[in-house]
Design a protein around this motif. Structure first.
Motif, mmCIF file in Angstrom:
data_model
loop_
_atom_site.group_PDB
_atom_site.id
_atom_site.type_symbol
_atom_site.label_atom_id
_atom_site.label_comp_id
_atom_site.label_asym_id
_atom_site.label_seq_id
_atom_site.Cartn_x
_atom_site.Cartn_y
_atom_site.Cartn_z
ATOM 1 N N VAL A 93 1.111 -0.847 0.220
ATOM 2 C CA VAL A 93 0.266 0.026 0.109
ATOM 3 C C VAL A 93 0.673 1.007 -0.225
ATOM 4 O O VAL A 93 0.125 2.365 -0.789
ATOM 5 N N GLY A 94 2.180 1.322 0.836
ATOM 6 C CA GLY A 94 2.767 2.895 0.783
ATOM 7 C C GLY A 94 3.648 2.605 0.024
ATOM 8 O O GLY A 94 3.481 3.904 -0.732
ATOM 9 N N LEU A 95 4.298 1.768 -0.852
ATOM 10 C CA LEU A 95 4.896 2.353 -2.315
ATOM 11 C C LEU A 95 3.564 2.309 -3.412
ATOM 12 O O LEU A 95 4.333 3.502 -3.914
ATOM 13 N N ILE A 96 2.143 1.887 -3.384
ATOM 14 C CA ILE A 96 1.517 2.662 -4.401
ATOM 15 C C ILE A 96 1.027 4.050 -4.551
ATOM 16 O O ILE A 96 0.490 4.755 -5.655
ATOM 17 N N LEU A 97 0.815 4.283 -3.129
ATOM 18 C CA LEU A 97 0.386 5.962 -2.672
ATOM 19 C C LEU A 97 0.429 6.499 -2.860
ATOM 20 O O LEU A 97 0.906 7.579 -3.240
ATOM 21 N N MET B 88 0.019 6.893 -7.187
ATOM 22 C CA MET B 88 -1.386 7.060 -6.560
ATOM 23 C C MET B 88 -0.722 8.722 -6.115
ATOM 24 O O MET B 88 -2.099 9.273 -5.854
ATOM 25 N N ALA B 89 0.058 9.093 -6.246
ATOM 26 C CA ALA B 89 1.133 10.249 -5.985
ATOM 27 C C ALA B 89 -0.173 11.726 -6.868
ATOM 28 O O ALA B 89 -0.866 12.453 -6.364
ATOM 29 N N PRO B 90 -0.191 11.726 -8.145
ATOM 30 C CA PRO B 90 -1.226 12.836 -8.821
ATOM 31 C C PRO B 90 -2.352 12.552 -8.497
ATOM 32 O O PRO B 90 -2.496 13.142 -8.707
ATOM 33 N N LYS B 91 -2.576 11.439 -8.089
ATOM 34 C CA LYS B 91 -4.230 11.740 -7.656
ATOM 35 C C LYS B 91 -4.263 12.875 -6.140
ATOM 36 O O LYS B 91 -5.453 12.467 -5.458
ATOM 37 N N GLY B 92 -3.460 12.902 -5.687
ATOM 38 C CA GLY B 92 -3.602 13.959 -4.427
ATOM 39 C C GLY B 92 -3.655 13.730 -3.263
ATOM 40 O O GLY B 92 -4.198 13.868 -1.993
ATOM 41 N N GLU C 111 10.879 3.752 1.894
ATOM 42 C CA GLU C 111 10.307 3.116 3.202
ATOM 43 C C GLU C 111 9.555 1.684 2.778
ATOM 44 O O GLU C 111 9.435 0.884 3.359
ATOM 45 N N ALA C 112 8.778 2.253 2.186
ATOM 46 C CA ALA C 112 7.755 1.263 2.192
ATOM 47 C C ALA C 112 8.618 -0.048 1.315
ATOM 48 O O ALA C 112 7.393 -1.200 1.278
ATOM 49 N N ASP D 242 -4.060 -17.035 1.450
ATOM 50 C CA ASP D 242 -3.838 -17.021 -0.071
ATOM 51 C C ASP D 242 -4.484 -16.175 -0.551
ATOM 52 O O ASP D 242 -3.562 -15.608 -1.216
ATOM 53 N N ILE D 243 -5.762 -16.078 -0.623
ATOM 54 C CA ILE D 243 -6.930 -15.083 -1.273
ATOM 55 C C ILE D 243 -5.965 -13.349 -0.421
ATOM 56 O O ILE D 243 -6.190 -13.259 -1.970
ATOM 57 N N SER D 244 -6.308 -13.192 0.638
ATOM 58 C CA SER D 244 -5.839 -11.863 1.059
ATOM 59 C C SER D 244 -4.275 -11.431 0.469
ATOM 60 O O SER D 244 -4.560 -10.552 0.062
ATOM 61 N N LEU D 245 -3.991 -12.699 0.614
ATOM 62 C CA LEU D 245 -2.281 -11.949 0.120
ATOM 63 C C LEU D 245 -2.391 -11.874 -1.195
ATOM 64 O O LEU D 245 -1.960 -11.057 -1.121
ATOM 65 N N VAL D 246 -2.901 -12.520 -2.536
ATOM 66 C CA VAL D 246 -1.911 -12.581 -3.150
ATOM 67 C C VAL D 246 -2.946 -11.400 -4.639
ATOM 68 O O VAL D 246 -2.334 -10.517 -4.637
ATOM 69 N N CYS D 247 -4.380 -11.354 -3.182
ATOM 70 C CA CYS D 247 -4.812 -9.545 -3.811
ATOM 71 C C CYS D 247 -4.158 -8.599 -3.716
ATOM 72 O O CYS D 247 -3.742 -7.630 -4.101
ATOM 73 N N ASP D 248 -3.445 -8.611 -2.768
ATOM 74 C CA ASP D 248 -2.483 -7.522 -2.056
ATOM 75 C C ASP D 248 -1.035 -7.548 -3.264
ATOM 76 O O ASP D 248 -1.176 -5.925 -3.756
ATOM 77 N N ILE D 249 -0.475 -8.550 -2.936
ATOM 78 C CA ILE D 249 0.749 -8.584 -4.401
ATOM 79 C C ILE D 249 0.141 -7.660 -5.930
ATOM 80 O O ILE D 249 0.563 -7.429 -6.548
ATOM 81 N N MET D 250 -0.937 -8.157 -5.999
ATOM 82 C CA MET D 250 -1.959 -8.396 -7.159
ATOM 83 C C MET D 250 -2.060 -6.734 -8.039
ATOM 84 O O MET D 250 -1.800 -5.874 -8.928
ATOM 85 N N GLN D 251 -1.905 -5.480 -6.138
ATOM 86 C CA GLN D 251 -1.896 -4.299 -6.584
ATOM 87 C C GLN D 251 -0.213 -3.875 -7.422
ATOM 88 O O GLN D 251 -0.280 -3.008 -8.082
#
Lengths: 239, 239
Positions: A112-116, A120-124, A134-135, A167-176
């Motif tokens: 989340v930290g890396l993507i945000l 996502m930085a240009p989205k405000g 750090e992320a 597995d569902i939770s963590l893989v959905c996270d990595i897909m981001q």
């Protein structure tokens, strides 16, 4: 009354809940709460989840948020859910809780930290290069732990031969991370052979629902990567 | 074989597990893993918890870490644990999971971040004033959510009249703020009347074990506050 799932398919925990509902064949109504349009801050949604985050569910009188709590609730309260998703054995179940708890402050925080702080930085969203760095460090350390510990004894997490809600939770996270450039995605994931294989195994075990639930993410990926290419061409033309 | 609990009483999740063991009367052996002496990085401890964090337990063949997972495991696998600690009703249990999951990225993140970036900074932990500021922001927001949402319907979390494992976990976390100065502790906690009352109710409900398990923290508080007073006197003498 049918189960209501409040979700945004661009959010990784939302996808995990939608995917699980589809995999186990629960009848539900999906209600879109668009994060980028700030719909999660509306008074109507705050009455369901005062934390203003997605996903949330309403099942009869129960309002519930936090995706792990929802996945566990669905496993326990709908009939016919196979035991592998949330094992009844107390030790196996404890291991599932352990990896889900670890997820919060490690893999999820890193991704989340890396993507945000990048895409996502240009989205405000509030962001900084230091926070992105750090992320990424947390993310790489988490992927290493997945490779060397969580996946060391089986095809799926905590030594299982079949997938669980973890597995569902963590893989959905990595897909981001698919929202990153091709180059960054490969740089981050390719050192972790078991992780890459496990993602594929989880996709196969949840087909065809996995691709359907991730359709919007891949559309966003195409748009973002297209913008990146345009920016590169534009930058190159100025050399 | 008796349950083994690997813990450091200066760590808030360690205290939550020790306290719960004592409250429900489990026979266990406490093995000290001193964080400030880096004992959690020893090969012996890494064989129990490769994440090098406390607490962890060994129960027969099961090695388990992550305090919430441990609290749930203990509730389910030892006989005679009263239902209020981890309710069997699926909706009530879901609410306990929800607040425990919320805890990770909110209250715990805020309290740990603030202590590490202020009080623990001289002990060699990586720290920054900016990180301390951000952690305090997360902490204050979390205390507000406790006051206005999690404690709105009862004396204990999620509308309960009796404490659960979630109350033990969250109160042990907040207690870490006792390491701050008197002034900072009051500034942070005093706006939240329900939170302050709930802490007292949880202490009473787990007496006399609560004070015993927190003894080392209060010793550390005395030492730290003594050093603060000396530094203030020394700074004043130079005016």
């Amino acid at each position: 009354m049918v189960l209501k799932v409040y979700a945004d398919r661009l959010s990784q925990p939302s996808r995990s809940v939608l995917l699980f509902c589809k995999v186990i064949g629960i009848d539900f109504e999906e209600i879109q709460v668009e994060v980028l349009k700030n719909q999660r801050f509306s008074p109507e949604y705050k009455a369901i989840n005062p934390m203003s985050q997605v996903p949330a569910i309403v099942d009869g009188h129960l309002k519930l948020f936090e995706s792990h709590a929802i996945l566990i609730y669905l496993s326990c309260s709908f009939p016919g859910v196979a035991n592998n998703w949330y094992p009844s054995d107390v030790s196996k179940r404890a291991k599932i809780h352990s990896v889900l708890d670890w997820h919060h402050s490690n893999l999820h925080r890193g991704s989340v930290g890396l993507i945000l702080n990048t895409i996502m930085a240009p989205k405000g969203f509030p962001s900084s290069p230091q926070a992105a760095k750090e992320a990424e460090k947390i993310l790489m350390k988490s992927l290493n732990k997945l490779e060397t510990f969580w996946l060391k004894d089986g095809s799926f997490l905590v030594g299982s031969s079949k997938p669980s809600i973890a597995d569902i939770s963590l893989v959905c996270d990595i897909m981001q991370l698919q929202l990153l450039s091709d180059k960054d995605f490969d740089r981050i994931l390719s050192p972790y052979k078991k992780v890459v294989e496990w993602i594929q195994d989880t996709i196969s075990a949840t087909a065809p629902h996995f691709h359907e639930v991730h359709g919007l993410l891949f559309k966003a990926q195409k748009r973002i990567r297209g913008q990146m290419a345009t920016q590169t061409v534009s930058a190159l033309s100025k050399i």
